[in-house]
Design a protein around this motif. Sequence first.
Motif, PDB file in Angstrom:
ATOM      1  N   ALA A  50     -17.788  -5.781  -2.562  1.00 15.27           N
ATOM      2  CA  ALA A  50     -17.053  -4.997  -3.562  1.00 15.27           C
ATOM      3  C   ALA A  50     -15.860  -4.290  -2.923  1.00 15.27           C
ATOM      4  CB  ALA A  50     -17.991  -3.995  -4.236  1.00 15.27           C
ATOM      5  N   ASP A  51     -16.043  -3.773  -1.687  1.00 16.13           N
ATOM      6  CA  ASP A  51     -14.925  -3.152  -0.975  1.00 16.13           C
ATOM      7  C   ASP A  51     -13.844  -4.182  -0.658  1.00 16.13           C
ATOM      8  OD1 ASP A  51     -16.117  -0.592  -0.869  1.00 16.13           O
ATOM      9  OD2 ASP A  51     -17.093  -1.026   1.047  1.00 16.13           O
ATOM     10  N   LEU A  52     -14.256  -5.380  -0.296  1.00 14.46           N
ATOM     11  CA  LEU A  52     -13.296  -6.442   0.012  1.00 14.46           C
ATOM     12  C   LEU A  52     -12.423  -6.728  -1.210  1.00 14.46           C
ATOM     13  CD1 LEU A  52     -12.244  -8.619   1.978  1.00 14.46           C
ATOM     14  CD2 LEU A  52     -14.071 -10.112   1.134  1.00 14.46           C
ATOM     15  N   VAL A  53     -13.026  -6.788  -2.375  1.00 15.90           N
ATOM     16  CA  VAL A  53     -12.252  -7.018  -3.596  1.00 15.90           C
ATOM     17  C   VAL A  53     -11.343  -5.812  -3.880  1.00 15.90           C
ATOM     18  CG1 VAL A  53     -12.381  -7.438  -6.092  1.00 15.90           C
ATOM     19  CG2 VAL A  53     -13.910  -8.661  -4.521  1.00 15.90           C
ATOM     20  N   ALA A  54     -11.847  -4.604  -3.663  1.00 16.05           N
ATOM     21  CA  ALA A  54     -11.024  -3.402  -3.853  1.00 16.05           C
ATOM     22  C   ALA A  54      -9.799  -3.441  -2.933  1.00 16.05           C
ATOM     23  CB  ALA A  54     -11.852  -2.145  -3.586  1.00 16.05           C
ATOM     24  N   TYR A  55      -9.992  -3.885  -1.709  1.00 18.50           N
ATOM     25  CA  TYR A  55      -8.898  -4.015  -0.741  1.00 18.50           C
ATOM     26  C   TYR A  55      -7.817  -4.954  -1.287  1.00 18.50           C
ATOM     27  CZ  TYR A  55      -6.697  -5.441   3.697  1.00 18.50           C
ATOM     28  OH  TYR A  55      -5.806  -5.730   4.704  1.00 18.50           O
ATOM     29  N   LEU A  56      -8.254  -6.083  -1.825  1.00 20.04           N
ATOM     30  CA  LEU A  56      -7.301  -7.055  -2.365  1.00 20.04           C
ATOM     31  C   LEU A  56      -6.577  -6.508  -3.596  1.00 20.04           C
ATOM     32  CD1 LEU A  56      -9.482 -10.260  -1.975  1.00 20.04           C
ATOM     33  CD2 LEU A  56      -7.524  -9.592  -0.551  1.00 20.04           C
ATOM     34  N   ILE A  57      -7.306  -5.815  -4.458  1.00 17.62           N
ATOM     35  CA  ILE A  57      -6.663  -5.179  -5.613  1.00 17.62           C
ATOM     36  C   ILE A  57      -5.608  -4.198  -5.117  1.00 17.62           C
ATOM     37  CG2 ILE A  57      -6.957  -3.640  -7.593  1.00 17.62           C
ATOM     38  CD1 ILE A  57      -9.922  -4.652  -7.699  1.00 17.62           C
ATOM     39  N   GLY A  58      -5.987  -3.375  -4.143  1.00 21.68           N
ATOM     40  CA  GLY A  58      -5.064  -2.375  -3.617  1.00 21.68           C
ATOM     41  C   GLY A  58      -3.775  -2.988  -3.113  1.00 21.68           C
ATOM     42  N   TRP A  59      -3.883  -4.042  -2.313  1.00 26.33           N
ATOM     43  CA  TRP A  59      -2.676  -4.670  -1.787  1.00 26.33           C
ATOM     44  C   TRP A  59      -1.858  -5.352  -2.881  1.00 26.33           C
ATOM     45  CZ3 TRP A  59       0.107  -3.626   2.159  1.00 26.33           C
ATOM     46  CH2 TRP A  59      -0.490  -3.024   3.273  1.00 26.33           C
ATOM     47  N   ASN A  60      -2.543  -6.033  -3.811  1.00 23.88           N
ATOM     48  CA  ASN A  60      -1.807  -6.695  -4.899  1.00 23.88           C
ATOM     49  C   ASN A  60      -1.035  -5.672  -5.729  1.00 23.88           C
ATOM     50  OD1 ASN A  60      -3.375  -9.770  -5.984  1.00 23.88           O
ATOM     51  ND2 ASN A  60      -3.254  -8.952  -3.927  1.00 23.88           N
ATOM     52  N   GLU A  61      -1.695  -4.577  -6.077  1.00 23.92           N
ATOM     53  CA  GLU A  61      -1.028  -3.562  -6.875  1.00 23.92           C
ATOM     54  C   GLU A  61       0.060  -2.840  -6.077  1.00 23.92           C
ATOM     55  OE1 GLU A  61      -3.995  -1.219  -8.960  1.00 23.92           O
ATOM     56  OE2 GLU A  61      -4.521  -2.954 -10.206  1.00 23.92           O
ATOM     57  N   LEU A  62      -0.128  -2.740  -4.773  1.00 22.01           N
ATOM     58  CA  LEU A  62       0.907  -2.143  -3.933  1.00 22.01           C
ATOM     59  C   LEU A  62       2.148  -3.034  -3.899  1.00 22.01           C
ATOM     60  CD1 LEU A  62       1.647   0.234  -2.152  1.00 22.01           C
ATOM     61  CD2 LEU A  62       0.504  -0.918  -0.250  1.00 22.01           C
ATOM     62  N   VAL A  63       1.973  -4.334  -3.769  1.00 24.88           N
ATOM     63  CA  VAL A  63       3.112  -5.261  -3.801  1.00 24.88           C
ATOM     64  C   VAL A  63       3.841  -5.141  -5.143  1.00 24.88           C
ATOM     65  CG1 VAL A  63       3.793  -7.706  -3.812  1.00 24.88           C
ATOM     66  CG2 VAL A  63       2.173  -6.866  -2.093  1.00 24.88           C
ATOM     67  N   LEU A  64       3.090  -5.053  -6.231  1.00 27.46           N
ATOM     68  CA  LEU A  64       3.717  -4.870  -7.543  1.00 27.46           C
ATOM     69  C   LEU A  64       4.507  -3.571  -7.594  1.00 27.46           C
ATOM     70  CD1 LEU A  64       0.760  -6.153  -9.712  1.00 27.46           C
ATOM     71  CD2 LEU A  64       3.054  -7.185  -9.625  1.00 27.46           C
ATOM     72  N   LYS A  65       3.981  -2.525  -6.992  1.00 27.41           N
ATOM     73  CA  LYS A  65       4.693  -1.243  -6.925  1.00 27.41           C
ATOM     74  C   LYS A  65       5.987  -1.392  -6.125  1.00 27.41           C
ATOM     75  CE  LYS A  65       4.165   3.389  -4.959  1.00 27.41           C
ATOM     76  NZ  LYS A  65       3.233   4.284  -4.235  1.00 27.41           N
ATOM     77  N   TRP A  66       5.925  -2.077  -4.994  1.00 26.62           N
ATOM     78  CA  TRP A  66       7.124  -2.294  -4.188  1.00 26.62           C
ATOM     79  C   TRP A  66       8.200  -2.993  -5.020  1.00 26.62           C
ATOM     80  CZ3 TRP A  66       4.622  -5.237   0.500  1.00 26.62           C
ATOM     81  CH2 TRP A  66       3.880  -4.347   1.291  1.00 26.62           C
ATOM     82  N   LEU A  67       7.807  -4.072  -5.682  1.00 22.83           N
ATOM     83  CA  LEU A  67       8.762  -4.867  -6.450  1.00 22.83           C
ATOM     84  C   LEU A  67       9.338  -4.062  -7.613  1.00 22.83           C
ATOM     85  CD1 LEU A  67       6.835  -8.253  -6.398  1.00 22.83           C
ATOM     86  CD2 LEU A  67       8.900  -7.673  -5.088  1.00 22.83           C
ATOM     87  N   ASP A  68       8.491  -3.292  -8.289  1.00 22.10           N
ATOM     88  CA  ASP A  68       8.959  -2.468  -9.389  1.00 22.10           C
ATOM     89  C   ASP A  68       9.959  -1.416  -8.908  1.00 22.10           C
ATOM     90  OD1 ASP A  68       8.813  -1.458 -12.205  1.00 22.10           O
ATOM     91  OD2 ASP A  68       7.976   0.298 -11.184  1.00 22.10           O
ATOM     92  N   ARG A  69       9.640  -0.743  -7.827  1.00 18.51           N
ATOM     93  CA  ARG A  69      10.552   0.282  -7.294  1.00 18.51           C
ATOM     94  C   ARG A  69      11.879  -0.367  -6.885  1.00 18.51           C
ATOM     95  NH1 ARG A  69       8.926   5.312  -6.595  1.00 18.51           N
ATOM     96  NH2 ARG A  69      10.497   5.699  -4.995  1.00 18.51           N
TER      97      ARG A  69
END
Length: 166
Positions: A50-69
């Motif tokens: 479950a933590d491994l999936v949370a890690y992947l969500i975190g990075w995916n959403e962080l990349v989306l944040k980078w692109l949006d900014r």
Amino acid sequence: MAVPASKAELLAAIDLTFDRLMADLARTPLERVDETTLPGHAAGTLMSPADLVAYLIGWNELVLKWLDRDDRGQPVDFPETGFGWNQLGSLAGKFYADYRALDWPQRLERLTLAKARLIETISARSDAELYGRPWYDKWTKGRMIQFNTSSPYANARGRIRKWLKT
């Protein structure tokens, strides 16, 4: 798999590695998803699937944040506000905590949605934007996306496959 050098290759790499990862995550017994027996993202630590999936969500959403900014002309704070590249273990711990309230199906759905949003935003960009010039240090936007999507999907797949064998 070769390092993507175009939008089409990046999209194909993300789709392929994600689909393979999800097939292996689907084999994870529900009663074991919170079992903290996988090597963690920081030396000497352990995590759960479950933590491994949370890690992947975190990075995916962080990349989306980078692109949006970046799209809005705002500065991007790489890798994340309050974290340096030498603090990725702490950032991983933040991701584990950020998604702790989500159960296994919710985490898988959130990861699937983040991946779909990534595909959508990458598809709307040109090869020139993704690979035509450096975006962060010497890395292009496409390479930074790949570093934090398809590469971690492949790494996570290797981790979960090894764990499933034990």
